[in-house]
Write an enzyme that holds these catalytic residues in place. Structure first.
Site, PDB file in Angstrom:
ATOM      1  N   ASN A   9      -7.925  -4.584  -3.854  1.00  9.85           N
ATOM      2  CA  ASN A   9      -7.764  -4.900  -2.436  1.00  9.85           C
ATOM      3  C   ASN A   9      -7.574  -3.581  -1.691  1.00  9.85           C
ATOM      4  O   ASN A   9      -6.509  -2.977  -1.777  1.00  9.85           O
ATOM      5  CB  ASN A   9      -6.534  -5.815  -2.274  1.00  9.85           C
ATOM      6  CG  ASN A   9      -6.172  -6.047  -0.820  1.00  9.85           C
ATOM      7  OD1 ASN A   9      -6.945  -5.730   0.082  1.00  9.85           O
ATOM      8  ND2 ASN A   9      -4.995  -6.623  -0.601  1.00  9.85           N
ATOM      9  N   TRP A  10      -8.619  -3.168  -0.994  1.00 10.68           N
ATOM     10  CA  TRP A  10      -8.549  -1.870  -0.312  1.00 10.68           C
ATOM     11  C   TRP A  10      -7.735  -1.937   0.977  1.00 10.68           C
ATOM     12  O   TRP A  10      -7.450  -0.920   1.576  1.00 10.68           O
ATOM     13  CB  TRP A  10      -9.972  -1.358  -0.004  1.00 10.68           C
ATOM     14  CG  TRP A  10     -10.647  -0.697  -1.170  1.00 10.68           C
ATOM     15  CD1 TRP A  10     -10.265  -0.771  -2.488  1.00 10.68           C
ATOM     16  CD2 TRP A  10     -11.801   0.149  -1.133  1.00 10.68           C
ATOM     17  NE1 TRP A  10     -11.118  -0.025  -3.265  1.00 10.68           N
ATOM     18  CE2 TRP A  10     -12.067   0.546  -2.465  1.00 10.68           C
ATOM     19  CE3 TRP A  10     -12.647   0.604  -0.121  1.00 10.68           C
ATOM     20  CZ2 TRP A  10     -13.141   1.383  -2.794  1.00 10.68           C
ATOM     21  CZ3 TRP A  10     -13.714   1.424  -0.440  1.00 10.68           C
ATOM     22  CH2 TRP A  10     -13.963   1.814  -1.767  1.00 10.68           C
ATOM     23  N   LYS A  11      -7.383  -3.154   1.404  1.00 10.24           N
ATOM     24  CA  LYS A  11      -6.632  -3.320   2.664  1.00 10.24           C
ATOM     25  C   LYS A  11      -7.355  -2.574   3.796  1.00 10.24           C
ATOM     26  O   LYS A  11      -8.578  -2.492   3.768  1.00 10.24           O
ATOM     27  CB  LYS A  11      -5.181  -2.862   2.477  1.00 10.24           C
ATOM     28  CG  LYS A  11      -4.539  -3.527   1.247  1.00 10.24           C
ATOM     29  CD  LYS A  11      -3.062  -3.324   1.143  1.00 10.24           C
ATOM     30  CE  LYS A  11      -2.553  -4.059  -0.104  1.00 10.24           C
ATOM     31  NZ  LYS A  11      -1.090  -3.989  -0.236  1.00 10.24           N
ATOM     32  N   HIS A  93      -2.687 -13.449   2.023  1.00 11.17           N
ATOM     33  CA  HIS A  93      -1.941 -12.266   1.572  1.00 11.17           C
ATOM     34  C   HIS A  93      -0.669 -12.136   2.415  1.00 11.17           C
ATOM     35  O   HIS A  93      -0.678 -12.436   3.610  1.00 11.17           O
ATOM     36  CB  HIS A  93      -2.818 -11.019   1.719  1.00 11.17           C
ATOM     37  CG  HIS A  93      -2.228  -9.806   1.062  1.00 11.17           C
ATOM     38  ND1 HIS A  93      -1.187  -9.098   1.617  1.00 11.17           N
ATOM     39  CD2 HIS A  93      -2.508  -9.205  -0.121  1.00 11.17           C
ATOM     40  CE1 HIS A  93      -0.862  -8.104   0.802  1.00 11.17           C
ATOM     41  NE2 HIS A  93      -1.655  -8.149  -0.260  1.00 11.17           N
ATOM     42  N   GLU A  95       0.693  -9.701   3.731  1.00  8.08           N
ATOM     43  CA  GLU A  95       0.556  -8.847   4.919  1.00  8.08           C
ATOM     44  C   GLU A  95      -0.083  -9.625   6.068  1.00  8.08           C
ATOM     45  O   GLU A  95       0.240  -9.407   7.232  1.00  8.08           O
ATOM     46  CB  GLU A  95      -0.254  -7.588   4.562  1.00  8.08           C
ATOM     47  CG  GLU A  95       0.577  -6.644   3.698  1.00  8.08           C
ATOM     48  CD  GLU A  95      -0.208  -5.713   2.805  1.00  8.08           C
ATOM     49  OE1 GLU A  95      -1.442  -5.578   2.971  1.00  8.08           O
ATOM     50  OE2 GLU A  95       0.409  -5.124   1.896  1.00  8.08           O
ATOM     51  N   GLU A 163       2.047 -12.556  -5.967  1.00  6.17           N
ATOM     52  CA  GLU A 163       2.347 -11.235  -5.424  1.00  6.17           C
ATOM     53  C   GLU A 163       3.731 -11.249  -4.780  1.00  6.17           C
ATOM     54  O   GLU A 163       3.853 -11.547  -3.582  1.00  6.17           O
ATOM     55  CB  GLU A 163       1.304 -10.848  -4.373  1.00  6.17           C
ATOM     56  CG  GLU A 163      -0.098 -10.702  -4.925  1.00  6.17           C
ATOM     57  CD  GLU A 163      -0.882  -9.650  -4.167  1.00  6.17           C
ATOM     58  OE1 GLU A 163      -1.444  -8.766  -4.817  1.00  6.17           O
ATOM     59  OE2 GLU A 163      -0.898  -9.700  -2.926  1.00  6.17           O
ATOM     60  N   GLY A 169       3.235  -2.383  -2.908  1.00  9.36           N
ATOM     61  CA  GLY A 169       3.271  -1.037  -2.347  1.00  9.36           C
ATOM     62  C   GLY A 169       4.605  -0.332  -2.491  1.00  9.36           C
ATOM     63  O   GLY A 169       4.843   0.698  -1.856  1.00  9.36           O
ATOM     64  N   SER A 208       2.141  -3.373  -7.132  1.00 10.95           N
ATOM     65  CA  SER A 208       2.405  -2.101  -7.820  1.00 10.95           C
ATOM     66  C   SER A 208       1.848  -2.048  -9.232  1.00 10.95           C
ATOM     67  O   SER A 208       2.421  -1.405 -10.119  1.00 10.95           O
ATOM     68  CB  SER A 208       3.913  -1.785  -7.835  1.00 10.95           C
ATOM     69  OG  SER A 208       4.378  -1.597  -6.511  1.00 10.95           O
ATOM     70  N   GLY A 229      -3.685  -3.108  -5.151  1.00 12.58           N
ATOM     71  CA  GLY A 229      -3.857  -2.474  -3.850  1.00 12.58           C
ATOM     72  C   GLY A 229      -4.090  -0.982  -4.004  1.00 12.58           C
ATOM     73  O   GLY A 229      -5.203  -0.527  -4.258  1.00 12.58           O
ATOM     74  N   GLY A 230      -3.015  -0.212  -3.883  1.00  8.27           N
ATOM     75  CA  GLY A 230      -3.112   1.251  -3.864  1.00  8.27           C
ATOM     76  C   GLY A 230      -3.921   1.843  -5.008  1.00  8.27           C
ATOM     77  O   GLY A 230      -4.724   2.759  -4.798  1.00  8.27           O
TER      78      GLY A 230
HETATM   79  P1  PGA Z   1      -0.208  -2.697  -4.365  1.00  9.96           P
HETATM   80  O1  PGA Z   1      -0.758  -3.924  -3.479  1.00  9.96           O
HETATM   81  O2  PGA Z   1      -0.954  -2.720  -5.662  1.00  9.96           O
HETATM   82  O3  PGA Z   1      -0.493  -1.480  -3.543  1.00  9.96           O
HETATM   83  O4  PGA Z   1       1.257  -2.941  -4.576  1.00  9.96           O
HETATM   84  C1  PGA Z   1      -1.093  -5.143  -4.072  1.00  9.96           C
HETATM   85  C2  PGA Z   1      -1.594  -6.117  -3.035  1.00  9.96           C
HETATM   86  O5  PGA Z   1      -1.048  -6.160  -1.929  1.00  9.96           O
HETATM   87  O6  PGA Z   1      -2.565  -6.864  -3.282  1.00  9.96           O
END
Ligand code: PGA
Length: 248
Positions: A9-11, A93, A95, A163, A169, A208, A229-230
């Site tokens: 997930n590149w956000k 998600h 976010e 999640e 993050g 994470s 994500g990251g």
């Molecule tokens: P993260 O994000 O791996 O940067 O913690 C995961 C996500 O929000 O899908």
């Protein structure tokens, strides 16, 4: 057996210069036992798919509108994602729930819209730290799952990602026991909520995930992959996670 899925997930990260990371992933991806999926920002989906399709890497969106079309300035419909080359879409998600006030009912409508055009929906659920500390983790994810699955949901176009909000993050990860408890609970809950095929719905862990913890997480029962994500933003970080899943 659900399929193994490594989803990135590149956000809100990535412009054309970052497509080189997909070139690198495409050069390396050869194992069809693992679905590798990249969800770039909507602006890159079409170009990402041109790079990924030949390598067997799937492309997805990060959200869609529940309506098929209309006066919704700035939004993207499920059909538009599909048309651009997406086969998956992340929905609900945390976010989006936090930044845009998305409710379970909103997410349910989006899943229905996504599945109607052929997209596989990745439903995200997860508790806050306060909710976990209050002993409510299972109650919260259970309520999100129930509230976010539309009537007649198609199990063969559904993925659920656990999640925990406090792990996204932050570098913090639940214990393997905590992950296993929630995933077992999700697996059992799906059997009650989905008419057919509940056992085949892939369950991803997200929050994470990185090369250093991926193998341990993939060893947990009912963990079929990860939503990353990251550590999905570069091929150097994402490839070892995919490899860990191949070896799990
Ligand atoms: P993260 O994000 O791996 O940067 O913690 C995961 C996500 O929000 O899908």
């Amino acid at each position: 057996m659900p399929r193994k899925i490594a989803a990135g997930n590149w956000k809100m990260n990535g412009t054309s210069s970052d497509l080189v990371e997909l070139d690198k992933l495409a050069a390396a991806h050869a194992d069809p036992s693992v679905v590798m999926l990249i969800c770039p920002p909507a602006t890159l989906i079409e170009r990402a798919d041109r790079i990924c399709a030949a390598a067997g890497i799937a492309v997805g969106g990060q959200d869609c509108h529940a309506a098929a079309s209309g006066a919704h300035t700035g939004d993207t419909s499920a059909q538009m994602l599909w048309d651009a080359g997406a086969a998956y879409v992340i929905l609900g998600h945390s976010e989006r729930r936090a930044d845009h006030g998305e409710t379970d009912a909103d997410v349910s409508a989006k899943i229905a819209a996504a599945q109607a055009v052929g997209l596989t929906a990745i439903l995200c659920v997860g508790e806050s730290l306060a909710q976990r500390d209050a002993g409510q983790a299972l109650a919260v994810v259970g309520a999100q799952l129930r509230g976010s699955l539309p009537d007649g949901v198609a199990a063969d176009r559904l993925i659920v990602a656990y999640e925990p909000v406090w792990a996204i993050g932050t570098g913090k990860v639940p214990t393997l026991e905590q992950i296993g408890e929630v995933h077992g609970f999700l697996r059992a809950s799906l059997a009650d909520l989905v008419a057919e095929g509940a056992a085949d719905v892939p369950l991803l862990y997200g929050g994470s995930v990185k090369a250093a913890n991926a193998a341990d997480i993939f060893g947990v029962a009912d963990v079929d992959g990860a939503l990353v994500g990251g550590a999905s933003l570069t091929a150097a970080d994402f490839s070892p996670i995919v490899t860990a899943l191949q070896n799990a």
